[in-house]
Write an enzyme that holds these catalytic residues in place. Structure first.
Site, PDB file in Angstrom:
ATOM      1  N   ASP A 152       2.568 -11.025  63.216  1.00  0.00           N
ATOM      2  CA  ASP A 152       3.644 -10.794  64.194  1.00  0.00           C
ATOM      3  C   ASP A 152       3.879  -9.310  64.434  1.00  0.00           C
ATOM      4  O   ASP A 152       4.988  -8.906  64.780  1.00  0.00           O
ATOM      5  CB  ASP A 152       4.947 -11.460  63.722  1.00  0.00           C
ATOM      6  CG  ASP A 152       5.429 -10.921  62.376  1.00  0.00           C
ATOM      7  OD1 ASP A 152       4.658 -10.179  61.720  1.00  0.00           O
ATOM      8  OD2 ASP A 152       6.569 -11.226  61.984  1.00  0.00           O
ATOM      9  N   ASP A 182       6.362  -9.210  47.762  1.00  0.00           N
ATOM     10  CA  ASP A 182       6.818  -7.886  48.193  1.00  0.00           C
ATOM     11  C   ASP A 182       7.987  -7.381  47.336  1.00  0.00           C
ATOM     12  O   ASP A 182       8.068  -6.181  47.036  1.00  0.00           O
ATOM     13  CB  ASP A 182       7.188  -7.882  49.678  1.00  0.00           C
ATOM     14  CG  ASP A 182       8.103  -9.014  50.073  1.00  0.00           C
ATOM     15  OD1 ASP A 182       8.291  -9.947  49.269  1.00  0.00           O
ATOM     16  OD2 ASP A 182       8.640  -8.988  51.196  1.00  0.00           O
TER      17      ASP A 182
END
Length: 475
Positions: A222, A300
């Site tokens: 994205d 992350d």
């Protein structure tokens, strides 16, 4: 005379053969009935008919092969023809229509001139909007050979796969093979998507680095990229090898909204303790370290923890070289409307390969110490920490109200000081910056300092000069 004798002998042998055959049939009682003869006739007729159909199909297939071979010759490539088994008929099946074939993962890791090859690893799942991302990458890619695009797809979504395959040999498609369900605790069921993402990242990075590449650039499906996205990594990759205190180069600025960046300095880069992600590069050495303990979920957040970070930092730009358009996803649009959709994407092309980026290095070995001594005496720049920290704490302290109302009489950078978590969050909200922490580290911070641009001047939101380090309890 001799020929007449030969004919007589041949005639005798033929007559004797027929006589013997007749006697044998008669003696063994083998006689062909009328029904048997009719059945044999029908079978023979059907065999001739099917043989005729097979002959027609064979001719059609031969013509198809000739056409495909001629097309491949015209394009100058080696023909690869696959014939799909089909029922005998007079028409070719639809499966024989040629489809674009994705390229294979390249096995060459260096160019002829010695420069490394940088695979761009795009992570995709079930969003057909990956087309926007791939279009952008293909548009700005300066070299297909040096920047092979590898799209790794999870989920097995067919419409998304068709979009990826439509690029033919411009990209390589690899598919995460483990589509089994992941068992999680009932309270973590809503986070199952993060488990799948972590599994996907681990597999794809192992697969790509397994070829032998020195670097991999990671892009989510994205993201849009800036015109100098590839040039940015070309100009900074050597820093990761030269400075062991660096562990990634990111194209993303978490506080990159147009209102708080200096559009006149697209070449400006920073060190940051915060791992930005969203278009970033890592080395094979780092992956070898992380892969053996790769987490099952929330990779992350895990990578930002002190146990993994080990006081290492990333490089990030003043103006982002990536921008996300993915409001819909596993995170359900977290921060998108308030922050992410307002991130400014750089429109300038900065020749990073021709810029001296050594100011971003931190002394880590003898070679770099000598390099910094040279800079100290012969160039106006010094080691990053010495220069950056010394300058920040010489700037005058101002309040947010003075900054907002433009009541500051002096020119140049200023500093807003914070001492508590609450004070930091209150100030960032007023400034329009992201106010959260990950493992105690504010977004974009370096030594607790968050740098941004406001009312046409550089501003540093900084802790006390006697700052002791990040507090995990602030997260």
């Amino acid at each position: 005379m001799r020929s007449r004798k030969v004919l007589l002998v041949i005639g005798f042998l033929v007559t004797w053969t027929y006589a013997t055959y007749y006697l044998l049939l008669r003696n063994t009682g083998v006689a062909t009935t009328r029904n048997q003869a009719q059945q044999a006739y029908r079978l023979n007729s059907r065999a001739r008919e099917e043989n005729h159909k097979s002959s027609d199909l064979g001719k059609t297939l031969i013509e198809f092969v000739k056409v495909k071979y001629r097309d491949h010759q015209l394009t100058g490539s080696t023909p690869q023809i696959s014939i799909v088994a089909a029922e005998i008929s007079g028409e070719l099946p639809e499966q024989l229509v040629a489809k674009p074939t994705p390229a294979r993962i390249p096995t060459k890791t260096y160019l002829a001139n010695g420069e490394p090859i940088f695979p761009v690893l795009v992570f995709a799942c079930n969003r057909v909007s990956v087309k926007k991302c791939i279009d952008n990458l293909v548009q700005y890619r300066p070299s297909k050979e040096q920047f092979p695009i590898i799209v790794s797809q999870d989920c097995g979504d067919e419409p998304t796969k068709e979009v990826i395959l439509s690029y033919g040999n411009k990209v390589t498609l690899i598919e995460q093979p483990d589509q089994s369900d992941i068992k999680v605790l009932p309270k973590e069921k809503k986070f199952k998507g993060y488990y799948k993402i972590s599994r996907h990242y681990g597999w794809a990075l192992n697969t790509t680095f397994g070829v032998g590449f020195e670097f991999v650039i990671i892009v989510e499906d994205d993201l849009n990229v800036a015109p100098d996205f590839f040039e940015y990594f070309l100009g900074t990759h050597k820093l990761l090898k030269q400075d062991k205190s660096l562990w990634c180069v990111s194209a993303w600025n978490d506080n990159g909204k147009a209102a708080v960046v200096d559009a006149a300095q697209p070449e400006l880069l920073y060190r940051t303790d915060f791992f930005p992600g969203l278009g970033w590069m890592l080395t094979k050495e780092l992956w070898a370290e992380l892969s053996v303990k790769w987490p099952k979920s929330f990779w992350d957040d895990w990578i930002r923890h002190p146990a993994q970070r080990k006081d290492r930092v990333c490089i990030r730009p003043e103006i982002s070289r990536t921008r996300t358009f993915g409001k819909i996803g596993v995170s359900n649009g977290l921060f998108f409307d308030k922050y992410l959709k307002h991130i400014k994407l750089s429109e300038d092309f900065v020749q990073f390969t021709k810029i001296n980026t050594s100011y971003l290095l931190k002394v880590s070995n003898l070679v770099h110490r000598l390099h910094d001594l040279y800079n100290l005496f012969f160039r106006p720049q010094e080691n990053y920490d010495n220069t950056f920290l010394r300058r920040v704490y010489t700037y005058p302290i101002v309040t947010y109200d003075e900054l907002r109302r433009n009541l500051i009489r002096i020119e140049g950078p200023v500093r807003i000081q914070y001492t508590t978590r609450e004070q930091y969050k209150r100030t960032t909200k007023m400034l329009g910056l992201m106010d959260d922490f990950k493992s105690g580290v504010p977004r974009t911070a370096y030594h607790g300092i968050v740098s941004f641009f406001y009312n046409k001047r550089r501003v540093h939101l900084a802790p006390n000069a006697n700052w002791k380090g990040y507090e995990l309890s602030w997260s």
